[in-house]
Design an enzyme around this catalytic site. Structure first.
Site, PDB file in Angstrom:
ATOM      1  N   TYR A  41       0.810  -1.224   0.000  1.00 30.51           N
ATOM      2  CA  TYR A  41       0.000   0.000   0.000  1.00 30.51           C
ATOM      3  C   TYR A  41       0.843   1.275   0.000  1.00 30.51           C
ATOM      4  CZ  TYR A  41      -3.633  -3.311   1.556  1.00 30.51           C
ATOM      5  OH  TYR A  41      -4.488  -4.374   1.682  1.00 30.51           O
ATOM      6  N   HIS A  98       0.716 -11.812   2.694  1.00 34.27           N
ATOM      7  CA  HIS A  98      -0.386 -11.125   2.007  1.00 34.27           C
ATOM      8  C   HIS A  98      -1.129 -12.054   1.025  1.00 34.27           C
ATOM      9  CE1 HIS A  98      -1.563  -6.814   0.605  1.00 34.27           C
ATOM     10  NE2 HIS A  98      -2.584  -7.622   0.485  1.00 34.27           N
TER      11      HIS A  98
HETATM   12  N1  LIG Z   1      -5.564  -9.025   2.233  1.00 38.56           N
HETATM   13  C1  LIG Z   1      -5.890  -8.496   1.084  1.00 38.56           C
HETATM   14  O1  LIG Z   1      -5.542  -9.019   0.010  1.00 38.56           O
HETATM   15  C2  LIG Z   1      -6.720  -7.247   1.042  1.00 38.56           C
HETATM   16  C3  LIG Z   1      -7.353  -6.870  -0.151  1.00 38.56           C
HETATM   17  C4  LIG Z   1      -8.142  -5.715  -0.141  1.00 38.56           C
HETATM   18  C5  LIG Z   1      -8.287  -4.984   1.018  1.00 38.56           C
HETATM   19  N2  LIG Z   1      -7.635  -5.352   2.180  1.00 38.56           N
HETATM   20  C6  LIG Z   1      -7.752  -4.564   3.436  1.00 38.56           C
HETATM   21  O2  LIG Z   1      -9.122  -4.483   3.794  1.00 38.56           O
HETATM   22  C7  LIG Z   1      -9.468  -3.098   3.955  1.00 38.56           C
HETATM   23  C8  LIG Z   1     -10.944  -2.908   3.686  1.00 38.56           C
HETATM   24  O3  LIG Z   1     -11.241  -3.111   2.302  1.00 38.56           O
HETATM   25  P1  LIG Z   1     -11.705  -1.875   1.404  1.00 38.56           P
HETATM   26  O4  LIG Z   1     -10.631  -0.832   1.396  1.00 38.56           O
HETATM   27  O5  LIG Z   1     -12.229  -2.382   0.113  1.00 38.56           O
HETATM   28  O6  LIG Z   1     -12.815  -1.285   2.366  1.00 38.56           O
HETATM   29  P2  LIG Z   1     -14.304  -0.903   2.348  1.00 38.56           P
HETATM   30  O7  LIG Z   1     -14.521  -0.422   3.729  1.00 38.56           O
HETATM   31  O8  LIG Z   1     -15.186  -2.006   1.833  1.00 38.56           O
HETATM   32  O9  LIG Z   1     -14.389   0.293   1.286  1.00 38.56           O
HETATM   33  C9  LIG Z   1     -13.717   1.490   1.449  1.00 38.56           C
HETATM   34  C10 LIG Z   1     -14.486   2.586   0.724  1.00 38.56           C
HETATM   35  O10 LIG Z   1     -15.791   2.687   1.296  1.00 38.56           O
HETATM   36  C11 LIG Z   1     -16.075   4.043   1.642  1.00 38.56           C
HETATM   37  N3  LIG Z   1     -16.810   4.038   2.900  1.00 38.56           N
HETATM   38  C12 LIG Z   1     -16.444   3.473   4.077  1.00 38.56           C
HETATM   39  N4  LIG Z   1     -17.382   3.651   5.003  1.00 38.56           N
HETATM   40  C13 LIG Z   1     -18.379   4.360   4.417  1.00 38.56           C
HETATM   41  C14 LIG Z   1     -19.633   4.860   4.870  1.00 38.56           C
HETATM   42  N5  LIG Z   1     -20.030   4.663   6.127  1.00 38.56           N
HETATM   43  N6  LIG Z   1     -20.405   5.527   3.990  1.00 38.56           N
HETATM   44  C15 LIG Z   1     -20.002   5.741   2.719  1.00 38.56           C
HETATM   45  N7  LIG Z   1     -18.829   5.288   2.219  1.00 38.56           N
HETATM   46  C16 LIG Z   1     -18.031   4.609   3.066  1.00 38.56           C
HETATM   47  C17 LIG Z   1     -14.741   4.736   1.795  1.00 38.56           C
HETATM   48  O11 LIG Z   1     -14.846   6.096   1.417  1.00 38.56           O
HETATM   49  P3  LIG Z   1     -14.577   7.320   2.480  1.00 38.56           P
HETATM   50  O12 LIG Z   1     -13.096   7.357   2.694  1.00 38.56           O
HETATM   51  O13 LIG Z   1     -15.112   8.506   1.761  1.00 38.56           O
HETATM   52  O14 LIG Z   1     -15.341   7.003   3.723  1.00 38.56           O
HETATM   53  C18 LIG Z   1     -13.859   3.954   0.820  1.00 38.56           C
HETATM   54  O15 LIG Z   1     -13.933   4.530  -0.471  1.00 38.56           O
HETATM   55  C19 LIG Z   1      -8.501  -2.402   2.994  1.00 38.56           C
HETATM   56  O16 LIG Z   1      -8.427  -1.013   3.214  1.00 38.56           O
HETATM   57  C20 LIG Z   1      -7.237  -3.144   3.278  1.00 38.56           C
HETATM   58  O17 LIG Z   1      -6.658  -2.665   4.468  1.00 38.56           O
HETATM   59  C21 LIG Z   1      -6.893  -6.488   2.200  1.00 38.56           C
END
Ligand SMILES: NC(=O)c1ccc[n+]([C@@H]2O[C@H](COP(=O)([O-])OP(=O)(O)OC[C@H]3O[C@@H](n4cnc5c(N)ncnc54)[C@H](OP(=O)(O)O)[C@@H]3O)[C@@H](O)[C@H]2O)c1
Length: 266
Positions: A41, A98
């Site tokens: 990241y 990862h």
């Molecule tokens: N192990 C792996 O391979 C892997 C892969 C992918 C992700 N991850 C981890 O998992 C975490 C979560 O996944 P993700 O990033 O896809 O997260 P997510 O929480 O599903 O989506 C994040 C997005 O949702 C928006 N959001 C969050 N809360 C909100 C709300 N209450 N209302 C409206 N919009 C909202 C955020 O925008 P705003 O900033 O505007 O709130 C952001 O654009 C990642 O950040 C990463 O740390 C791990």
């Protein structure tokens, strides 16, 4: 000292470094005690800055994930030293593989032995895996040091309930951590989730997180917006009833968002 992985964490994937420090600081002040970052990241230094700026005691939990191309012993130790220096917050609480080594090129036993060495060097406290299938997880658990694996971080959302892998992971005594819980934003507009949210005076995101928590799954949600962070955090107070859960269970389509070319055969 937090000894088990906190059940609600802040993700930092696709959050640019400039916004990351503020997002981490604000989340910690709201009560979050689990921050997910990764070498991939490119924001470890900013995560470390957010932690230090928050003024919150360091006795919390962190994750830094190790990318799939540095799982051989020397590369793993070197990369953890690099993460340790970039984060600059002392011992990293949790290091995760990862993605599994494609085609098992680096045996998991070698990676786990290096994780144990990193523990002895004071670089990390715990280790775990991410994106491991049930078969790969079983293999890892059987290797020396495998029983110390604390979590398998995988994609879980209402549209990818990932039931077989979640059940197998939990049956093996390993905590499931869910990433991309909102199905790349789809949960906000899903009519079933919206109706349940309206019934509880909650948001669709809160309903989605409460559904995951009801399955004993650790939730990672990413947000740079303090109001979203607060509202997401409050999902921990929302209790869904059996009817709500049954309705969300019907949304599973096996729809996977994270499936890069080096992913294992799910
Ligand atoms: N192990 C792996 O391979 C892997 C892969 C992918 C992700 N991850 C981890 O998992 C975490 C979560 O996944 P993700 O990033 O896809 O997260 P997510 O929480 O599903 O989506 C994040 C997005 O949702 C928006 N959001 C969050 N809360 C909100 C709300 N209450 N209302 C409206 N919009 C909202 C955020 O925008 P705003 O900033 O505007 O709130 C952001 O654009 C990642 O950040 C990463 O740390 C791990």
């Amino acid at each position: 000292m937090v000894e088990t992985i906190p059940s609600f964490g802040l993700g930092t994937f696709r959050v640019d470094a400039e916004k990351t420090a503020n997002a981490v600081e604000s989340a910690l002040q709201l009560g979050y005690r689990h921050i997910d970052t990764a070498q991939f990241y490119n924001n470890e230094a900013a995560v470390g800055k957010g932690v230090r700026d928050s003024g919150i005691a360091r006795d919390d939990i962190w994750v830094t994930k190790v990318w799939w191309d540095r799982l051989a012993r020397d590369k793993l130790i070197a990369s953890l030293k690099d993460s340790h220096a970039k984060l600059d917050i002392g011992t990293i609480d949790l290091a995760l593989v990862h993605w599994p080594s494609p085609d098992g090129a680096v045996p998991i036993a070698e990676t786990l032995a290096a994780m144990q060495e990193a523990q002895k060097l004071g670089l990390i406290r715990h280790y775990g895996v991410s994106n491991f299938t049930a078969r790969l997880l079983e293999e890892a658990l059987e290797a020396p040091g495998g029983r110390e694996i604390v979590t398998n971080q995988i994609e879980v959302s209402p549209f990818l309930a990932n039931r077989a892998l979640v059940d197998a992971t939990q049956r093996l005594g390993v905590k499931v951590t869910a990433y991309m819980p909102l199905g790349e934003g789809r949960a906000h507009n899903d009519p079933t989730i919206k109706a349940i949210a309206a019934k509880h005076g909650a948001t669709p995101a809160q309903v989605t997180f409460a559904w995951l928590l009801s399955r004993g799954i650790v939730v990672l949600s990413a947000s740079t917006n303090a109001q979203h962070q607060q509202s997401n955090w409050d999902a921990q107070k929302l209790k869904l009833d059996a009817d709500d859960i049954a309705k969300i269970d019907t949304l599973d389509e096996g729809k996977r968002n994270a499936n890069p070319s080096f992913a294992p055969k799910w």
